[in-house]
Design a protein around this motif. Structure first.
Motif, PDB file in Angstrom:
ATOM      1  N   VAL A 224       0.883  -1.186  -0.023  1.00 19.14           N
ATOM      2  CA  VAL A 224       0.045   0.022   0.012  1.00 19.14           C
ATOM      3  C   VAL A 224       0.843   1.197  -0.113  1.00 19.14           C
ATOM      4  N   TYR A 225       1.905   1.204   0.556  1.00 25.22           N
ATOM      5  CA  TYR A 225       2.776   2.308   0.561  1.00 25.22           C
ATOM      6  C   TYR A 225       3.514   2.499  -0.502  1.00 25.22           C
ATOM      7  N   ASP A 226       4.219   1.455  -0.967  1.00 21.84           N
ATOM      8  CA  ASP A 226       5.070   1.397  -2.399  1.00 21.84           C
ATOM      9  C   ASP A 226       4.103   1.574  -3.794  1.00 21.84           C
ATOM     10  N   HIS A 227       2.972   0.765  -3.675  1.00 18.38           N
ATOM     11  CA  HIS A 227       2.109   0.559  -5.053  1.00 18.38           C
ATOM     12  C   HIS A 227       0.724   1.009  -4.567  1.00 18.38           C
ATOM     13  N   PRO A 228       0.425   2.663  -4.288  1.00 20.84           N
ATOM     14  CA  PRO A 228      -0.944   3.033  -3.844  1.00 20.84           C
ATOM     15  C   PRO A 228      -1.646   2.925  -5.027  1.00 20.84           C
ATOM     16  N   ALA A 229      -2.843   2.402  -4.948  1.00 19.40           N
ATOM     17  CA  ALA A 229      -3.939   2.144  -5.919  1.00 19.40           C
ATOM     18  C   ALA A 229      -4.770   3.349  -6.342  1.00 19.40           C
ATOM     19  N   THR A 230      -4.714   4.422  -5.302  1.00 18.03           N
ATOM     20  CA  THR A 230      -5.628   5.673  -5.635  1.00 18.03           C
ATOM     21  C   THR A 230      -4.857   6.776  -5.137  1.00 18.03           C
ATOM     22  N   VAL A 233      -4.836   7.113  -1.188  1.00 15.53           N
ATOM     23  CA  VAL A 233      -4.104   6.189  -0.676  1.00 15.53           C
ATOM     24  C   VAL A 233      -2.722   6.826  -0.613  1.00 15.53           C
ATOM     25  N   PHE A 234      -2.307   7.266  -1.745  1.00 12.14           N
ATOM     26  CA  PHE A 234      -0.986   8.179  -2.075  1.00 12.14           C
ATOM     27  C   PHE A 234      -0.844   8.983  -1.018  1.00 12.14           C
ATOM     28  N   LYS A 235      -2.043   9.838  -0.762  1.00 17.76           N
ATOM     29  CA  LYS A 235      -1.890  11.075  -0.027  1.00 17.76           C
ATOM     30  C   LYS A 235      -1.934  10.815   1.412  1.00 17.76           C
ATOM     31  N   PHE A 236      -2.718   9.644   1.780  1.00 16.86           N
ATOM     32  CA  PHE A 236      -2.890   9.548   3.161  1.00 16.86           C
ATOM     33  C   PHE A 236      -1.587   8.687   3.792  1.00 16.86           C
ATOM     34  N   LEU A 237      -1.024   8.078   2.959  1.00 12.78           N
ATOM     35  CA  LEU A 237       0.162   7.186   3.756  1.00 12.78           C
ATOM     36  C   LEU A 237       1.469   8.008   3.369  1.00 12.78           C
ATOM     37  N   GLY A 238       1.845   8.841   4.463  1.00 10.46           N
ATOM     38  CA  GLY A 238       2.995   9.761   4.143  1.00 10.46           C
ATOM     39  C   GLY A 238       2.722  10.826   3.504  1.00 10.46           C
ATOM     40  N   ASN A 239       3.651  11.813   3.459  1.00 10.64           N
ATOM     41  CA  ASN A 239       3.874  12.959   2.610  1.00 10.64           C
ATOM     42  C   ASN A 239       3.923  12.707   1.227  1.00 10.64           C
ATOM     43  N   VAL A 240       3.355  13.676   0.504  1.00  8.72           N
ATOM     44  CA  VAL A 240       3.509  13.605  -1.064  1.00  8.72           C
ATOM     45  C   VAL A 240       3.367  14.988  -1.690  1.00  8.72           C
ATOM     46  N   ASN A 241       4.257  15.030  -2.758  1.00  9.65           N
ATOM     47  CA  ASN A 241       4.372  16.132  -3.517  1.00  9.65           C
ATOM     48  C   ASN A 241       3.257  15.934  -4.780  1.00  9.65           C
ATOM     49  N   ALA A 242       2.331  16.739  -5.157  1.00  8.64           N
ATOM     50  CA  ALA A 242       1.520  16.587  -6.639  1.00  8.64           C
ATOM     51  C   ALA A 242       2.020  17.806  -7.363  1.00  8.64           C
ATOM     52  N   VAL A 243       2.335  17.370  -8.725  1.00  8.52           N
ATOM     53  CA  VAL A 243       2.892  18.126  -9.516  1.00  8.52           C
ATOM     54  C   VAL A 243       2.135  18.011 -10.870  1.00  8.52           C
ATOM     55  N   HIS A 244       1.837  19.034 -11.675  1.00  4.01           N
ATOM     56  CA  HIS A 244       1.245  18.775 -13.161  1.00  4.01           C
ATOM     57  C   HIS A 244       2.198  17.871 -14.018  1.00  4.01           C
ATOM     58  N   GLU A 245       1.656  16.879 -14.809  1.00  2.00           N
ATOM     59  CA  GLU A 245       2.515  16.086 -15.209  1.00  2.00           C
ATOM     60  C   GLU A 245       3.313  16.894 -16.398  1.00  2.00           C
ATOM     61  N   ARG A 246       2.822  17.774 -16.939  1.00  2.00           N
ATOM     62  CA  ARG A 246       3.531  18.500 -18.073  1.00  2.00           C
ATOM     63  C   ARG A 246       4.766  19.276 -17.161  1.00  2.00           C
ATOM     64  N   THR A 247       4.403  19.466 -15.912  1.00  2.00           N
ATOM     65  CA  THR A 247       5.844  19.972 -15.255  1.00  2.00           C
ATOM     66  C   THR A 247       6.883  19.011 -15.128  1.00  2.00           C
ATOM     67  N   ALA A 248       6.340  17.682 -14.452  1.00  2.00           N
ATOM     68  CA  ALA A 248       7.269  16.750 -14.380  1.00  2.00           C
ATOM     69  C   ALA A 248       7.903  16.109 -15.637  1.00  2.00           C
ATOM     70  N   VAL A 335       7.669   7.738  -9.480  1.00  2.00           N
ATOM     71  CA  VAL A 335       6.538   8.721  -9.456  1.00  2.00           C
ATOM     72  C   VAL A 335       5.368   7.990 -10.008  1.00  2.00           C
ATOM     73  N   ARG A 336       4.293   8.546  -9.499  1.00  2.00           N
ATOM     74  CA  ARG A 336       2.828   7.815 -10.117  1.00  2.00           C
ATOM     75  C   ARG A 336       1.997   8.973 -10.615  1.00  2.00           C
ATOM     76  N   THR A 337       1.255   8.555 -11.641  1.00  2.00           N
ATOM     77  CA  THR A 337       0.567   9.793 -12.301  1.00  2.00           C
ATOM     78  C   THR A 337      -1.274   9.255 -12.152  1.00  2.00           C
ATOM     79  N   PHE A 338      -1.914  10.350 -12.093  1.00  2.00           N
ATOM     80  CA  PHE A 338      -3.355   9.966 -12.087  1.00  2.00           C
ATOM     81  C   PHE A 338      -4.214  10.940 -12.698  1.00  2.00           C
ATOM     82  N   PRO A 339      -5.260  10.766 -13.430  1.00  2.00           N
ATOM     83  CA  PRO A 339      -5.938  11.882 -13.868  1.00  2.00           C
ATOM     84  C   PRO A 339      -6.326  12.927 -12.989  1.00  2.00           C
TER      85      PRO A 339
END
Length: 351
Positions: A224-230, A233-248, A335-339
Motif C-alpha cells: 500500500v505504501y510503495d504501490h498505492p492504488a488511488t 491512498v498515496f496522499k494518506f500514507l505519508g507526505n507526497v508532492n503533487a505536480v502537473h504531469e507537464r511540469t514533471a 512517480v505515479r500519475t493519476f487523472p
C-alpha cells in the motif's frame, strides 16, 4: 479463526457509514483498518464484534454465518481506546471480570481464575500491579490491563478500536512493538482500527485503507505504501508532492487530451547543485530544516511556481550546502500519475 465481512452496508439516517464493503481476514493475521475519521472503520469493527448490526450483508466466522449471533457467541475480545476499566475494581478483578460473569456451569473455579489472572499479568508485563486500582496506573499500564481483560475469556478473535490513541507518542511506540510481539506469540486473529499511518504500517500483516465508507486498497504495508492504488491512498500514507504531469515531463505545453497529476514522495526527489545531463527541473530553495533524522527542504519550481517538499539524508544536505535563495535542480524517482479529476475527487472526499 478467519473473519469475513461480505457486502456490508450500514446507514445512520441519510449518512452512509459503510457502502457494500467486503473484507476477509485470515486466521492468525493482524490487520489494520486505517483511515480518517468518518471513513467507516470503527463501524465495520463494531459490526464484526456484534456491537452493531449491518443493514445488509453477512458476517462469517471461519465460514459459519455469524450475522445473527449474539456478542457472547462470537467470543471476540474487544479493547476500547479509553480502556473502559472498572474504577472500583483492582487490576486483578478487572482482568477476572469476564470469567467471573460466566454462567455457573461454565465458570472456572476461584483458583483457576486466580491462576489465569496471574498468567495474564505476567503476559502483559505488569505482574506486580494486580492489587492496584486503575487510577494508580499510567495510561500505558491501563491499556495493558484492558488487553489482558480481553484475553482472559480466551477469545477467538481480538478487536481493538484505536487502542493507543489516548497515549503519548513514546508510550504508543513502545506498546505497538509489544502488541506485535504478543500477537506473534499468541497467533490470535486480530483487527485493529487506527488513523495513525505509522502505527498501521509498522505492526500489521495487511493494511485496509478506508475512505468515504469504502475500502480503497488492501495489501501488505509495503504494497500500500510503495504501490498505492488511488490518489487518496498515496496522499494518506505519508507526505507526497503533487505536480502537473507537464511540469514533471518538462513539456512546454500540455499534451492535448491529457490532464494529469504526478505524485512523488519527498524522499524520492533527488536534488543536484548543477545539471548532470539528465532531465531535471529548476528550482529555488525557500526554506531548510535540519532538525531531526533527515533534512527537509521547501523548493519552488521555476516556471510553474509549484511548491516541492524534499527529504534528504543529513549527510547529503551537508554536501549540497543549500541555503534559502540558492538555485537547485531536481529529478524524480518512483512517480505515479493519476487523472486530475481523480486527484481532485479524492481531495474533496477528505476535506
Amino acid at each position: 479463526m478467519s473473519i469475513e465481512a461480505r457486502n456490508i452496508t450500514r446507514k445512520f439516517g441519510s449518512f452512509i457509514a459503510l457502502n457494500n464493503v467486503s473484507l476477509k481476514v485470515e486466521t492468525g493475521e493482524l490487520v489494520a483498518l486505517l483511515g480518517p475519521s468518518g471513513s467507516g472503520k470503527t463501524t465495520l469493527l463494531r459490526i464484526i464484534a456484534g456491537l452493531d448490526q449491518a443493514d445488509t450483508g453477512r458476517i462469517y466466522f471461519h465460514g459459519d454465518d455469524a450475522t445473527s449471533w449474539p456478542i457472547g457467541a462470537r467470543k471476540a475480545g474487544f479493547v476500547f481506546q479509553h480502556y473502559a476499566l472498572f474504577r472500583h475494581m483492582t487490576v486483578a478483578k478487572n482482568i477476572a471480570f469476564g470469567l467471573r460473569m460466566r454462567p455457573s456451569r461454565e465458570r472456572p473455579s476461584k483458583q483457576a481464575i486466580a491462576e489465569k489472572v496471574h498468567e495474564l499479568l505476567r503476559l502483559v508485563q505488569i505482574e506486580n500491579f494486580g492489587d492496584r486500582f486503575p487510577s494508580q496506573l499510567s495510561g500505558g499500564q491501563r491499556q495493558r490491563v484492558a488487553l489482558a481483560r480481553a484475553l482472559a475469556i480466551e477469545p477467538r478473535v481480538l478487536l481493538l478500536d484505536e487502542p493507543f490513541g489516548a497515549l503519548d507518542a513514546r508510550v504508543r511506540k513502545d506498546l505497538r512493538k509489544w502488541l506485535r510481539q504478543l500477537q506473534d506469540d499468541l497467533q490470535i486473529t486480530t483487527i485493529f482500527v487506527t488513523h495513525d499511518q505509522e502505527e498501521a504500517l509498522e505492526i500489521s500483516d495487511r493494511v485496509v485503507v478506508m475512505n468515504n465508507a469504502l475500502i480503497e486498497q488492501v495489501g501488505t504495508p509495503e504494497e500500500v505504501y510503495d504501490h498505492p492504488a488511488t490518489p487518496f491512498v498515496f496522499k494518506f500514507l505519508g507526505n507526497v508532492n503533487a505536480v502537473h504531469e507537464r511540469t514533471a515531463n518538462q513539456a512546454v505545453e500540455p499534451v492535448p487530451g491529457k490532464c494529469e497529476v504526478t505524485f512523488v514522495r519527498p524522499h524520492d526527489v533527488e536534488v543536484l547543485r548543477q545539471r548532470n545531463g539528465s532531465p531535471v527541473l529548476e528550482a529555488t530553495v525557500e526554506h531548510t530544516n535540519t532538525a531531526g533524522s533527515v533534512a527537509r527542504l521547501d523548493l519552488r519550481l521555476r516556471g510553474s511556481g509549484e511548491r516541492l517538499e524534499v527529504e534528504l539524508p543529513r549527510a547529503r544536505h551537508s554536501e549540497l550546502d543549500l541555503k534559502p535563495g540558492d538555485e537547485a535542480f531536481v529529478k524524480f524517482h518512483k512517480v505515479r500519475t493519476f487523472p486530475t479529476a481523480d486527484a481532485l475527487k479524492e481531495t474533496v472526499h477528505t476535506s
